[in-house]
Design a protein around this motif. Structure first.
Motif, mmCIF file in Angstrom:
data_model
loop_
_atom_site.group_PDB
_atom_site.id
_atom_site.type_symbol
_atom_site.label_atom_id
_atom_site.label_comp_id
_atom_site.label_asym_id
_atom_site.label_seq_id
_atom_site.Cartn_x
_atom_site.Cartn_y
_atom_site.Cartn_z
ATOM 1 N N GLU A 76 -34.987 99.816 34.415
ATOM 2 C CA GLU A 76 -34.989 99.567 33.177
ATOM 3 C C GLU A 76 -35.302 99.329 31.990
ATOM 4 O O GLU A 76 -35.991 99.511 31.257
ATOM 5 C CB GLU A 76 -33.092 100.239 32.668
ATOM 6 C CG GLU A 76 -33.162 100.905 30.960
ATOM 7 C CD GLU A 76 -31.883 101.377 30.875
ATOM 8 O OE1 GLU A 76 -30.500 101.387 31.443
ATOM 9 O OE2 GLU A 76 -32.455 102.153 29.314
ATOM 10 N N ASP A 102 -38.527 99.519 31.739
ATOM 11 C CA ASP A 102 -39.567 101.226 31.679
ATOM 12 C C ASP A 102 -40.031 101.453 33.015
ATOM 13 O O ASP A 102 -41.219 101.597 32.779
ATOM 14 C CB ASP A 102 -40.328 101.409 30.265
ATOM 15 C CG ASP A 102 -40.643 102.711 29.727
ATOM 16 O OD1 ASP A 102 -40.064 103.414 30.700
ATOM 17 O OD2 ASP A 102 -41.682 103.031 29.879
ATOM 18 N N ARG A 127 -40.090 103.875 27.220
ATOM 19 C CA ARG A 127 -38.742 103.469 26.945
ATOM 20 C C ARG A 127 -39.157 102.002 26.458
ATOM 21 O O ARG A 127 -37.717 101.544 28.041
ATOM 22 C CB ARG A 127 -37.438 104.484 27.512
ATOM 23 C CG ARG A 127 -37.542 104.972 26.693
ATOM 24 C CD ARG A 127 -36.148 105.552 27.285
ATOM 25 N NE ARG A 127 -35.687 107.028 27.205
ATOM 26 C CZ ARG A 127 -34.142 107.135 28.066
ATOM 27 N NH1 ARG A 127 -33.352 106.624 28.284
ATOM 28 N NH2 ARG A 127 -33.928 108.770 28.010
ATOM 29 N N ALA A 167 -37.525 98.141 26.690
ATOM 30 C CA ALA A 167 -36.482 97.657 25.971
ATOM 31 C C ALA A 167 -36.361 97.050 24.216
ATOM 32 O O ALA A 167 -37.649 96.949 23.980
ATOM 33 C CB ALA A 167 -36.093 96.565 26.709
ATOM 34 N N PRO A 168 -35.487 97.586 23.171
ATOM 35 C CA PRO A 168 -35.619 97.064 21.910
ATOM 36 C C PRO A 168 -36.104 96.123 21.788
ATOM 37 O O PRO A 168 -36.853 95.441 21.481
ATOM 38 C CB PRO A 168 -33.669 97.254 21.800
ATOM 39 C CG PRO A 168 -32.910 97.617 22.550
ATOM 40 C CD PRO A 168 -33.891 97.346 24.024
ATOM 41 N N GLU A 169 -35.779 94.918 22.620
ATOM 42 C CA GLU A 169 -36.760 93.145 22.383
ATOM 43 C C GLU A 169 -37.833 93.782 22.555
ATOM 44 O O GLU A 169 -38.383 92.346 22.284
ATOM 45 C CB GLU A 169 -36.528 92.726 23.932
ATOM 46 C CG GLU A 169 -34.696 92.442 23.442
ATOM 47 C CD GLU A 169 -33.542 93.343 24.298
ATOM 48 O OE1 GLU A 169 -33.945 94.226 24.667
ATOM 49 O OE2 GLU A 169 -32.084 93.336 24.220
ATOM 50 N N GLY A 198 -39.446 95.803 21.107
ATOM 51 C CA GLY A 198 -39.961 95.383 19.071
ATOM 52 C C GLY A 198 -39.221 94.844 18.645
ATOM 53 O O GLY A 198 -40.287 94.147 17.732
ATOM 54 N N LEU A 199 -38.946 94.642 18.832
ATOM 55 C CA LEU A 199 -38.250 93.071 18.451
ATOM 56 C C LEU A 199 -39.048 91.582 18.023
ATOM 57 O O LEU A 199 -39.659 91.299 17.271
ATOM 58 C CB LEU A 199 -37.294 92.595 18.914
ATOM 59 C CG LEU A 199 -35.661 91.453 18.217
ATOM 60 C CD1 LEU A 199 -35.784 91.666 17.242
ATOM 61 C CD2 LEU A 199 -34.809 90.504 19.449
ATOM 62 N N LYS A 202 -42.244 92.516 18.893
ATOM 63 C CA LYS A 202 -43.874 92.553 18.053
ATOM 64 C C LYS A 202 -42.990 91.692 16.502
ATOM 65 O O LYS A 202 -43.892 91.467 15.841
ATOM 66 C CB LYS A 202 -43.713 93.652 18.730
ATOM 67 C CG LYS A 202 -45.533 94.168 17.889
ATOM 68 C CD LYS A 202 -45.614 96.236 18.928
ATOM 69 C CE LYS A 202 -46.367 96.384 18.125
ATOM 70 N NZ LYS A 202 -46.400 97.355 17.821
ATOM 71 N N ARG A 203 -41.746 92.321 16.088
ATOM 72 C CA ARG A 203 -41.794 92.107 14.643
ATOM 73 C C ARG A 203 -41.275 90.434 14.321
ATOM 74 O O ARG A 203 -41.779 90.482 13.112
ATOM 75 C CB ARG A 203 -40.092 92.106 15.108
ATOM 76 C CG ARG A 203 -39.623 92.976 12.611
ATOM 77 C CD ARG A 203 -38.743 94.149 12.712
ATOM 78 N NE ARG A 203 -37.889 94.307 13.728
ATOM 79 C CZ ARG A 203 -36.381 93.717 13.869
ATOM 80 N NH1 ARG A 203 -36.720 92.953 12.478
ATOM 81 N NH2 ARG A 203 -35.914 93.750 14.351
#
Ligand code: DUC
Ligand code: ZN
Ligand code: ZN
Length: 487
Positions: A230, A233, A470, A472-474, A476-477, A479-480
């Protein structure tokens, strides 16, 4: 004539339809489906019996050498002859990398073994036990592009296992290249810890194999594998699931919309740990990993077959003779952890599921076809050539006598193993005629196909292996926070 062959008056059953009709075959593929098709050069009267797509056994070990050097009892002749007698027209077998092996050599060797012997069609999954740079950068991506679009990894066995770090590498590659990863999910250290303690107290008989591979080991490793997949992805498929603990982990993931697929096998429906408790090492014949459990686990596996948690029902045919070439290679009184793991089952896979599943009213005919053929074709990139009763598909057909009563006896089977764990069991339903690409392979219990007449089936990259998108949220983090992609 329009057709080389017409199979007439069958109760034709696919994963979704049931129609009384004829099937016309030209040049090995289905060329017409309908009522009162014109006469073919050859005619086979199905006599109102079921006609299913040929079975696909997507988990078999044939002519495979184990990491401890033991050769499986079946070669590609006896293995495919046996499969065909049970209604299977395609097998996917493992091409096993041992540490130090180049994948290219592994694949070449397995082709050499299969080419002159197979009587039905076949493909290979790789087993990756040594993900070196050469394997990961070059060999595996190249093989995936050439039709070997799935591979298996082990989380246990000293000589095969990957650690979590290596699993992540493999999942990242699977995602990038569009391959499906199959996972043997058991917690290695839990098994190792228990095994040491059992052996120390002299608990060495085959039955202790069932104690040494606990359900929690399966549940934990299944959850862990799913989490790692997961995170990257990428879809994955958990093979030979035996327990409610494993099933629960899979259900949870599926319930969250993840692409987690799962397989089970006859030994988890028809055997229990008590089958390992027999006099004189005879329990060794039922030693496989994960081991058979208990009746409650069997019920859980039946429920998960019926409710769609499992997509495939394969044999995990891993044939070792009950002698020094196989089960007893480490001696006639070897401790349980030195017994070759695996049970035979590729000839009985479909008959057992038909008898107990369909006639026992646990699953319907369409689920039977889906589990034994169609879904494997889809998951592993062979659909609609295989697993489909549609114009253009290979004419792989099984005419099935639903009333035939059979008392299982190894001497009537066609493998080279020397025993069956299902000896003496009474079942109903058996293939009458088996066709592969329009060729009659089995008729009235007789093998009609030539050695070497089976074909290698290169496989497409399956849609089952496409990521969900999808990460993992990390991700996105990351990238930010302004760093480059590490996925
Ligand atoms: N895993 C398999 O897939 N087959 C036989 C034994 C094992 O551990
Ligand atoms: Zn396995
Ligand atoms: Zn296996």
């Amino acid at each position: 004539m329009e057709f080389d062959l017409v199979v007439r008056d069958g109760n034709v059953v696919s994963a979704t339809e049931e129609v009384f009709c004829d099937i016309g075959v030209r040049n090995g593929t289905i060329a017409g489906i309908g009522k009162k098709l014109p006469k073919g050069e050859r005619e086979i009267d199905a006599g109102g019996n079921y006609v299913f797509p040929g079975g696909i056994d997507s988990h078999t070990h044939i002519e495979q050498r184990s990491s401890s050097g033991i050769l499986c009892a079946d070669d590609f002749y006896s293995g495919t002859v046996s499969a065909a007698h049970g209604g299977t027209t395609t097998i996917l077998s493992f091409a096993a990398q041992h540490r130090g092996d180049s994948l290219e050599k592994v694949i070449t060797d397995y082709h050499t073994r299969a080419k002159e012997k197979a009587v039905i069609d076949y493909g290979f999954h790789l087993i990756i036990s040594d993900p070196t740079e050469a394997v990961m950068e070059d060999e595996l991506p190249e093989l995936i592009r050439n039709g070997y679009t799935s591979f298996k990894v082990y989380m246990t066995y000293d000589a095969l296992r990957l650690d979590d770090y290596q699993m992540l590498d493999v999942f990242a590659l699977a995602r990038r290249e569009g391959a499906l990863t199959m996972i043997h999910a058991e917690n290695h250290d839990l098994i190792r810890w228990l095994t040491k303690r059992l052996l120390e107290q002299g608990a060495i008989a085959p039955k202790f194999h069932a104690v040494s591979h606990p359900r929690l080991a399966e549940g934990e490793a299944t959850s862990r594998a799913i989490s790692l997949a997961e995170f990257l992805d990428t879809p994955c498929l958990i093979v030979h699931v035996s327990s409610e603990e494993g099933i629960d982990a899979i259900k949870r993931a599926q319930g969250r919309g993840l692409k987690v697929f799962a397989e089970t096998c006859p030994q988890y429906l028809f055997l229990t740990a008590d089958d390992l408790d027999q006099p004189d090492m005879a329990g060794a014949m039922c030693c496989c990993s994960p081991p058979p459990r208990d009746e409650a686990s069997q019920e859980a596996v039946w429920r998960a077959l019926a409710d769609g948690t499992f997509q495939v029902f394969s044999s995990d045919h891993a044939p070792y003779r009950f002698d020094e070439t196989g089960k007893l290679s480490q001696g006639a009184e070897a401790p349980f952890d030195k017994i070759a793991n695996g049970v035979p089952g590729l000839e009985l896979r479909m008959p057992l599921l038909f008898s107990e599943g369909v006639l026992g009213k646990r699953i319907d005919l369409h689920r039977f076809v889906e589990l034994t053929s169609t879904r494997a074709a889809k998951l592993y990139g062979m659909f609609p050539r295989k697993g489909s009763l549609s114009v253009g598909a290979d004419a792989d057909l099984v005419i099935w006598d639903a009333d035939k009563e059979v008392t299982i006896a190894w001497e009537n089977l066609h493998d080279d193993v020397g025993y069956t764990p299902y000896e003496g069991r009474k079942i109903r339903g058996w293939p009458l005629t088996v066709l592969s690409r329009g060729r009659v392979v089995v008729e009235d219990g007789e093998m009609k196909a030539e050695r070497g007449s089976g074909q290698f089936i290169p496989r497409e990259k399956p849609s089952s292996a496409e990521p969900l998108g999808r990460l993992a949220p990390e991700a996105g983090l990351l990238k930010r926070f302004g760093a480059g992609d590490v996925w």
